[in-house]
Design a protein around this motif. Structure first.
Motif, PDB file in Angstrom:
ATOM      1  N   ALA A 302       4.879 -23.456  36.212  1.00  6.59           N
ATOM      2  CA  ALA A 302       5.359 -24.824  36.364  1.00  6.59           C
ATOM      3  C   ALA A 302       5.146 -25.327  37.793  1.00  6.59           C
ATOM      4  N   ILE A 303       5.342 -24.459  38.772  1.00  8.64           N
ATOM      5  CA  ILE A 303       5.138 -24.853  40.171  1.00  8.64           C
ATOM      6  C   ILE A 303       3.672 -25.175  40.433  1.00  8.64           C
ATOM      7  N   GLU A 304       2.777 -24.359  39.885  1.00  9.05           N
ATOM      8  CA  GLU A 304       1.344 -24.629  40.047  1.00  9.05           C
ATOM      9  C   GLU A 304       0.971 -25.968  39.424  1.00  9.05           C
ATOM     10  N   ARG A 305       1.557 -26.281  38.248  1.00 14.41           N
ATOM     11  CA  ARG A 305       1.262 -27.564  37.603  1.00 14.41           C
ATOM     12  C   ARG A 305       1.752 -28.724  38.456  1.00 14.41           C
ATOM     13  N   LEU A 306       2.918 -28.577  39.049  1.00 12.95           N
ATOM     14  CA  LEU A 306       3.438 -29.640  39.921  1.00 12.95           C
ATOM     15  C   LEU A 306       2.531 -29.874  41.124  1.00 12.95           C
ATOM     16  N   LYS A 307       2.085 -28.762  41.727  1.00  7.64           N
ATOM     17  CA  LYS A 307       1.220 -28.887  42.898  1.00  7.64           C
ATOM     18  C   LYS A 307      -0.121 -29.515  42.548  1.00  7.64           C
ATOM     19  N   ALA A 308      -0.634 -29.186  41.355  1.00  6.90           N
ATOM     20  CA  ALA A 308      -1.976 -29.661  40.976  1.00  6.90           C
ATOM     21  C   ALA A 308      -1.964 -31.094  40.496  1.00  6.90           C
ATOM     22  N   THR A 309      -0.920 -31.494  39.757  1.00  8.06           N
ATOM     23  CA  THR A 309      -0.933 -32.813  39.119  1.00  8.06           C
ATOM     24  C   THR A 309       0.027 -33.811  39.745  1.00  8.06           C
ATOM     25  N   GLY A 310       1.087 -33.344  40.361  1.00  7.01           N
ATOM     26  CA  GLY A 310       2.085 -34.249  40.902  1.00  7.01           C
ATOM     27  C   GLY A 310       2.889 -34.957  39.837  1.00  7.01           C
ATOM     28  N   SER A 311       2.896 -34.393  38.613  1.00  8.83           N
ATOM     29  CA  SER A 311       3.645 -34.995  37.508  1.00  8.83           C
ATOM     30  C   SER A 311       5.138 -34.953  37.794  1.00  8.83           C
ATOM     31  N   PRO A 312       5.916 -35.797  37.104  1.00 10.19           N
ATOM     32  CA  PRO A 312       7.372 -35.754  37.285  1.00 10.19           C
ATOM     33  C   PRO A 312       7.928 -34.372  36.946  1.00 10.19           C
ATOM     34  N   MET A 313       8.916 -33.961  37.707  1.00 10.64           N
ATOM     35  CA  MET A 313       9.483 -32.627  37.545  1.00 10.64           C
ATOM     36  C   MET A 313      10.065 -32.424  36.147  1.00 10.64           C
ATOM     37  N   ALA A 314      10.725 -33.448  35.607  1.00  6.69           N
ATOM     38  CA  ALA A 314      11.339 -33.331  34.285  1.00  6.69           C
ATOM     39  C   ALA A 314      10.292 -33.090  33.203  1.00  6.69           C
ATOM     40  N   GLU A 315       9.151 -33.761  33.323  1.00  8.83           N
ATOM     41  CA  GLU A 315       8.076 -33.580  32.330  1.00  8.83           C
ATOM     42  C   GLU A 315       7.525 -32.164  32.386  1.00  8.83           C
ATOM     43  N   VAL A 316       7.296 -31.655  33.590  1.00  9.05           N
ATOM     44  CA  VAL A 316       6.760 -30.302  33.728  1.00  9.05           C
ATOM     45  C   VAL A 316       7.770 -29.276  33.216  1.00  9.05           C
ATOM     46  N   ALA A 317       9.059 -29.479  33.515  1.00  3.51           N
ATOM     47  CA  ALA A 317      10.094 -28.563  33.031  1.00  3.51           C
ATOM     48  C   ALA A 317      10.123 -28.539  31.513  1.00  3.51           C
ATOM     49  N   LYS A 318      10.005 -29.722  30.893  1.00  7.11           N
ATOM     50  CA  LYS A 318       9.987 -29.791  29.421  1.00  7.11           C
ATOM     51  C   LYS A 318       8.752 -29.104  28.855  1.00  7.11           C
ATOM     52  N   GLU A 319       7.623 -29.273  29.520  1.00  3.29           N
ATOM     53  CA  GLU A 319       6.375 -28.663  29.058  1.00  3.29           C
ATOM     54  C   GLU A 319       6.459 -27.139  29.053  1.00  3.29           C
ATOM     55  N   PHE A 320       7.127 -26.564  30.063  1.00  5.88           N
ATOM     56  CA  PHE A 320       7.216 -25.109  30.173  1.00  5.88           C
ATOM     57  C   PHE A 320       8.518 -24.555  29.592  1.00  5.88           C
ATOM     58  N   GLY A 321       9.313 -25.408  28.942  1.00 10.59           N
ATOM     59  CA  GLY A 321      10.552 -24.944  28.318  1.00 10.59           C
ATOM     60  C   GLY A 321      11.611 -24.521  29.302  1.00 10.59           C
ATOM     61  N   LEU A 322      11.700 -25.216  30.443  1.00  9.23           N
ATOM     62  CA  LEU A 322      12.665 -24.849  31.485  1.00  9.23           C
ATOM     63  C   LEU A 322      13.817 -25.844  31.521  1.00  9.23           C
ATOM     64  N   ASN A 323      14.956 -25.377  32.035  1.00 12.78           N
ATOM     65  CA  ASN A 323      16.084 -26.267  32.247  1.00 12.78           C
ATOM     66  C   ASN A 323      15.791 -27.120  33.486  1.00 12.78           C
TER      67      ASN A 323
END
Length: 481
Positions: A302-323
């Motif tokens: 999830a951290i790598e996705r945030l760094k690469a795309t800059g997507s909203p944190m909530a969207e990335v958390a939902k994508e990876f099944g995280l709280n």
């Protein structure tokens, strides 16, 4: 006897009676009564300590709790009571013609046991006795002290003990010797070595460093079978992000056993595994949670996705099944730079702000920098909190404040110009009106004077003014009198 259970008293009653009435050893008493030697010894020490001290020749009063039967090393009270008369005889000139074995038999003791007591605890008596017997010519010419073949047999083991920290048993096994024989040899002839090793163990009593000596004379290290048992689990713990439960399931060891082995023998590995961000405990901010390596692996994608795309944190958390809340907290503690950039946008002035704040206050900022309306009025009209929008403008839009101040200055100047022009117009109108009034008054005075034929008094009466006032007006209007 307070605190002792009735069944315990009943169990040890026969043994206690023999303990009081006879001189049988505790081992023999326990054998006859069918009770445990360890349990009976603990029972005596806990509930009949005064009897135990008396049996060992120690007379004491109420302070029995502070009395010890023996020191950490040396002769016990029981042995002292048993051999004291024979030892006193060995040091007495009246018994100088007897050797140690003969004295032992006189006192009904074992000759070897008495000799051991003398060599271990009273070596100076033996030396004085042999010198005196030699002087008197009653010595038996038997060899005293270590024999050459015995010294040669133990020489390598003694040297090994001097230069290493191995125990006597380990050294005896290494050189194929009897451990009891080696121990006796050291006690008789190498007391300095025994004392030095004992002092070293005393200094290392609280030492818990792996590979270093401890108070019992052994090195602080795991047993070979324990190290073998957990070798694969430790390898997985070091090289993977598996949890302890997963490692135990894969290797067949218990979780509690692995945890104990890690805490006792691999504390540095535990600290390294917990220090996932490489900051170490000394530089970790107070209150920051120390996460496991498995937790770091959980959030890595999830951290790598945030760094690469800059997507909203909530969207990335939902994508990876995280709280989302837990993920946000982890980012702020272990990826503060990344967390600082999440959900932020850059303004035209280059400042970085939260995107939702920029969108929320955009209209208020535009109105504030293009009009002279107060920020409080704008906030009230747009349904915003004045303090929130005011803080946002002060922190991120100093140019809007400058633009608003310029507009206020311009409006102030225009107002001053209007007021100045209005004053000048009023003054001009007043001057014209005064001049017209004066012209009318001047013409009226001239007309009245003409009617009266230039008679000033009659003209003043017709004008309804005094004669002096008429003269003043004539001077004012530059009319001849």
């Amino acid at each position: 006897m307070r605190g002792c259970k009735p069944e315990t008293k009943a169990k040890y009653r026969p043994a206690l009676e023999l303990y009081v009435a006879t001189d049988l050893s505790c081992v023999e008493i326990c054998r006859r009564c069918g009770v445990s030697h360890t349990g009976f010894s603990r029972y005596i020490a806990s509930y009949h300590r005064q009897l135990m001290l008396k049996r060992n020749g120690v007379e004491c009063g109420p302070e029995i709790a502070q009395v010890r039967l023996r020191k950490k090393s040396g002769q016990t009270a029981a042995a002292h009571a048993k051999y004291k008369d024979a030892i006193r005889a060995c040091d007495d000139a009246a018994y100088i013609e007897f050797n140690v074995s003969q004295i032992a038999r006189l006192f009904e003791l074992n000759p070897s046991a008495l000799g051991n007591q003398l060599r271990n605890h009273y070596p100076e008596i033996l030396e004085r006795r042999e010198k005196e017997r030699h002087r008197l010519g009653v010595n038996d010419n038997l060899h005293r002290g270590v024999k050459s073949w015995c010294k040669e047999q133990y020489a390598e083991a003694v040297e090994h003990l001097r230069i290493t920290e191995d125990t006597i048993r380990q050294t005896a096994d290494l050189y194929g010797l009897s451990s009891s024989g080696l121990r006796e040899h050291l006690l008789y002839y190498y007391k300095d070595l025994i004392r030095a090793r004992a002092n070293k163990r005393e200094r290392a009593k609280t030492n818990k460093i792996r590979g270093e000596l401890t108070g019992n004379g052994r090195k602080h290290e795991p047993m070979p079978e324990s190290e073998k048992k957990y070798r694969e689990a430790i390898r997985l713990y070091r090289t993977t992000a598996m949890t302890q439960e997963e490692i135990c399931a894969a290797t067949g060891v218990t979780v509690m056993g692995l945890r104990h082995h890690l805490r006792l023998w691999n504390k540095e590995l535990m600290e390294e595994r917990h220090d996932v961000d490489g900051r170490g405990e000394g530089t970790r901010p107070t209150g920051t949670k120390c996460y496991l390596k498995s937790t770091a692996a959980k959030y890595a994608g999830a951290i790598e996705r945030l760094k690469a795309t800059g997507s909203p944190m909530a969207e990335v958390a939902k994508e990876f099944g995280l709280n989302p809340d837990v993920f946000r907290k982890y980012l702020h503690e272990h990826e503060p730079e990344l967390a600082a950039t999440l959900g932020r946008t850059k303004l035209s002035n280059g400042r970085s702000v939260l995107a939702r704040s920029a969108e929320k206050y955009d209209e208020a900022v535009r109105l504030y920098e293009t009009t002279t309306e107060t920020l409080k009025s704008i906030a009230r009209r747009l349904g915003l909190q004045y303090k929130s929008v005011g803080g946002f403008v002060r922190r991120n839009h100093p140019e809007a404040i400058a633009a608003h101040d310029r507009l206020l200055e311009q409006e102030k100047k225009l107002q001053e110009q209007k007021e100045s022009q209005s004053c000048e117009k009023e003054q001009t109108e007043t001057t014209v009106s005064v001049q017209e009034e004066e012209t009318k008054e001047k013409e009226h005075i001239l007309q009245v004077l003409k009617q009266t034929g230039g008679h000033k008094r009659n003209a003043a009466k017709l004008l309804g003014i005094s004669k002096s006032t008429l003269y003043n007006k004539l001077r004012k209007f530059n009319l001849s009198e």
